[in-house]
Scaffold this active site. Structure first.
Site, short mmCIF file in Angstrom:
data_model
loop_
_atom_site.label_atom_id
_atom_site.label_comp_id
_atom_site.label_asym_id
_atom_site.label_seq_id
_atom_site.Cartn_x
_atom_site.Cartn_y
_atom_site.Cartn_z
N GLY A 1 0.94 -1.13 0.01
CA GLY A 1 -0.15 -0.12 -0.13
C GLY A 1 0.85 1.18 -0.17
O GLY A 1 2.12 1.31 0.53
N THR B 1 5.30 2.19 6.10
CA THR B 1 4.00 2.01 6.19
C THR B 1 3.32 2.79 7.10
O THR B 1 3.92 3.28 8.13
CB THR B 1 3.70 0.45 6.89
OG1 THR B 1 2.30 0.21 7.24
CG2 THR B 1 4.49 0.18 8.03
N ASP C 1 1.08 1.95 8.87
CA ASP C 1 0.55 1.47 10.21
C ASP C 1 1.65 1.44 11.24
O ASP C 1 1.20 1.06 12.71
CB ASP C 1 0.32 -0.20 9.99
CG ASP C 1 -0.74 -0.35 8.68
OD1 ASP C 1 -1.26 0.69 8.43
OD2 ASP C 1 -0.48 -1.31 7.98
N MET D 1 -7.35 3.07 10.15
CA MET D 1 -6.36 1.99 9.55
C MET D 1 -5.51 1.40 10.82
O MET D 1 -5.19 1.80 11.98
CB MET D 1 -5.60 2.65 8.38
CG MET D 1 -6.78 2.30 7.11
SD MET D 1 -5.83 2.59 5.63
CE MET D 1 -6.81 2.40 4.39
N GLY D 2 -4.48 0.59 10.31
CA GLY D 2 -3.42 0.19 11.30
C GLY D 2 -3.24 -1.53 11.32
O GLY D 2 -2.20 -1.87 12.09
N GLU E 1 -8.89 -0.82 13.00
CA GLU E 1 -9.80 -1.88 11.86
C GLU E 1 -9.37 -3.14 12.48
O GLU E 1 -10.12 -4.03 12.28
CB GLU E 1 -9.16 -1.51 10.63
CG GLU E 1 -7.75 -1.78 10.25
CD GLU E 1 -7.31 -1.63 9.18
OE1 GLU E 1 -8.13 -1.18 8.02
OE2 GLU E 1 -6.05 -1.77 8.68
N ARG F 1 -23.48 7.32 15.22
CA ARG F 1 -23.14 7.30 13.82
C ARG F 1 -21.70 6.54 13.60
O ARG F 1 -20.74 6.95 14.77
CB ARG F 1 -22.94 8.42 13.14
CG ARG F 1 -24.24 9.23 13.08
CD ARG F 1 -25.12 8.52 11.90
NE ARG F 1 -26.49 9.36 11.84
CZ ARG F 1 -27.45 9.18 12.58
NH1 ARG F 1 -27.56 8.34 13.75
NH2 ARG F 1 -28.84 9.89 12.34
N HIS G 1 -8.78 5.40 3.10
CA HIS G 1 -7.66 6.03 2.55
C HIS G 1 -7.27 7.23 2.48
O HIS G 1 -6.37 7.77 2.14
CB HIS G 1 -7.77 5.24 1.11
CG HIS G 1 -8.00 3.93 0.87
ND1 HIS G 1 -9.01 3.24 1.28
CD2 HIS G 1 -6.78 2.94 0.53
CE1 HIS G 1 -8.78 1.92 0.94
NE2 HIS G 1 -7.50 1.54 0.60
N ARG H 1 -4.05 7.79 3.91
CA ARG H 1 -2.83 7.55 2.95
C ARG H 1 -2.63 8.56 2.02
O ARG H 1 -1.24 8.62 1.40
CB ARG H 1 -2.92 6.19 2.31
CG ARG H 1 -2.73 5.10 3.39
CD ARG H 1 -2.33 3.82 2.77
NE ARG H 1 -2.51 3.46 1.55
CZ ARG H 1 -3.04 2.26 1.01
NH1 ARG H 1 -3.53 1.42 1.67
NH2 ARG H 1 -3.45 2.07 -0.27
O1 F6P Z 1 -0.88 -1.39 5.34
C1 F6P Z 1 -1.52 -0.18 4.93
C2 F6P Z 1 -3.03 -0.23 4.93
O2 F6P Z 1 -3.50 0.92 4.71
C3 F6P Z 1 -3.54 -0.80 6.23
O3 F6P Z 1 -3.87 0.12 7.44
C4 F6P Z 1 -4.97 -1.32 5.41
O4 F6P Z 1 -5.56 -2.36 6.45
C5 F6P Z 1 -4.63 -1.83 4.20
O5 F6P Z 1 -3.37 -1.08 3.91
C6 F6P Z 1 -5.64 -1.46 3.11
O6 F6P Z 1 -5.22 -1.79 1.90
P1 F6P Z 1 -6.03 -1.52 0.59
O7 F6P Z 1 -4.90 -0.09 0.21
O8 F6P Z 1 -5.46 -2.69 -0.53
O9 F6P Z 1 -7.39 -1.24 0.87
#
Ligand code: F6P
Length: 367
Positions: free
Chosen positions: A14, A141, A143, A185-186, A238, A282, A288, A291
């Protein structure tokens, strides 16, 4: 190492804010040594189909360290040792095409591969090292779960984005006297949830390292209500799991992908809060957004430092190693020592204790 080196570089797994900084630093550092560096597209795919390998020069990477994503592209489905390919009957089967990668690498006259990736991509890099490719790894990463480095670039940006999102949720949650459940995420580590949850004023933080109990979570929300706090922010990693339960994933996975796609625990927690407390609740998934976009200054600098350090390791011939931050230094870490191990949140850490001291609940089941 001496003479004019030919270096290949790829980015795998990722994306993480900072990847372009590594590429920029590798290109500039090799240029200053009069070496050549070539960008391999889409992880290892670019060494299977070599048409798109690109000679990287300073003008192609000028200040790309401020940009998110990766100019080389990336994938988390391209393990050449377990490649999903379509056979003549149209079915997907898993094949080992790693010999083709090695052959192409040698045919193109490369002296080294700088592989930038997370645990999965660096495991592939290590497998190629064992097959004779001189490899230097650069860990990445959001994460922050890589062993061998105290932090990875991308993490600071992801935490900053998540914290800003939590800050924004306070006003709407307060106005409606709602519980807002935010899934971050993580993967199997709770770093993003913990750091953003504390900084963003969460009342409850659920992380994979501490299995949670819904009764405890709801009790905390209702106690806060008794003290006049009629809204709450709940941050859920997650990979968090209920005590005695398993991880929540998004179905059967994707062809060629090693890991399961996590997601859904936030919505599950929100449903349970409604059932048990009757509070208006809620849930949202930051996904994403964590990221995307420009890396923070911290991540840019770390990425540039990692890239420059990787080239120094090439010069010293320290193949089979990755760079890792061990403040104040960047060290060479043997890939064999980090492959397959995850760096989880230590429960005895000061950060966990800080959260407890300021009244944040981790939803632990009663003793
Ligand atoms: O490892 C980075 C990460 O963003 C994780 O936190 C997440 O579970 C995974 O990648 C999501 O992957 P994708 O971009 O394939 O949805």
């Amino acid at each position: 190492m001496s003479g004019r080196m030919r270096i290949a570089i790829n980015t795998g797994g990722g994306d993480a804010p900072g990847l372009n900084g590594v590429i920029e630093a590798v290109v500039m550092s090799t240029w200053n040594r009069h070496w050549d560096v070539y960008g391999v597209k889409q992880g290892y795919h670019g060494l299977l189909n070599t048409d798109e390998i690109v000679h990287l020069t300073p003008e192609k990477v000028r200040h790309i360290s401020c940009q998110g994503g990766t100019i080389l592209g990336t994938t988390n489905k391209g393990n050449p040792f377990k490649m999903a390919v379509e056979n003549a009957a149209g079915d997907t089967e898993i094949r080992d095409v790693s010999n083709k990668v090695v052959k192409n690498f040698q045919r193109l006259g490369f002296d080294c591969l700088i592989a930038v990736g997370g645990d999965g991509s660096l495991e592939i890099a290590y497998d190629f090292f064992k097959k004779g490719i001189p490899v230097i790894g650069v860990p990445k990463t959001i994460d922050n779960d890589m062993a061998g480095t105290v932090v990875t670039f991308g993490f600071d940006t992801a935490v900053s984005i998540a914290t800003e999102a939590l800050d924004r949720l306070h006003s709407t949650a307060k106005s409606h006297e709602r519980v807002m459940v935010v899934e971050v995420m993580g993967r199997h580590a709770g770093w993003i949830a913990l750091n953003s949850g504390i900084s963003g004023g969460a009342k409850v933080i659920l992380i994979p390292e501490i299995p949670f109990d819904m009764d405890t979570v709801c009790k905390k929300i209702m106690e806060e209500e008794l003290h006049g706090e009629r809204y709450a922010i709940v941050v859920v990693a997650e990979g968090a799991t209920p005590a005695g339960g398993g991880i929540i994933s998004q179905g059967g996975g994707e062809a060629g992908r090693q890991d399961v796609l996590l997601g859904g625990v936030g919505a599950m927690v929100a449903r349970a809060i409604v059932e048990k407390t009757g509070k208006d609740t809620r849930s949202l998934v930051l996904g994403h957004l964590q990221r995307g976009g420009s890396p923070t200054t911290f991540d840019r600098l770390l990425a540039l430092r990692f890239g420059a350090a990787a080239v120094r390791l090439v010069e010293q011939g320290q193949f089979g190693h990755m760079v890792g931050l061990d403040p104040p230094d960047i060290k060479a870490v043997p890939l064999k020592d980090v492959i397959g191990s995850q760096r989880l949140v230590p429960l005895a850490s000061d950060t966990i204790q800080t959260a407890r001291d300021i009244g944040i609940s981790f939803g632990e089941p009663p003793a």
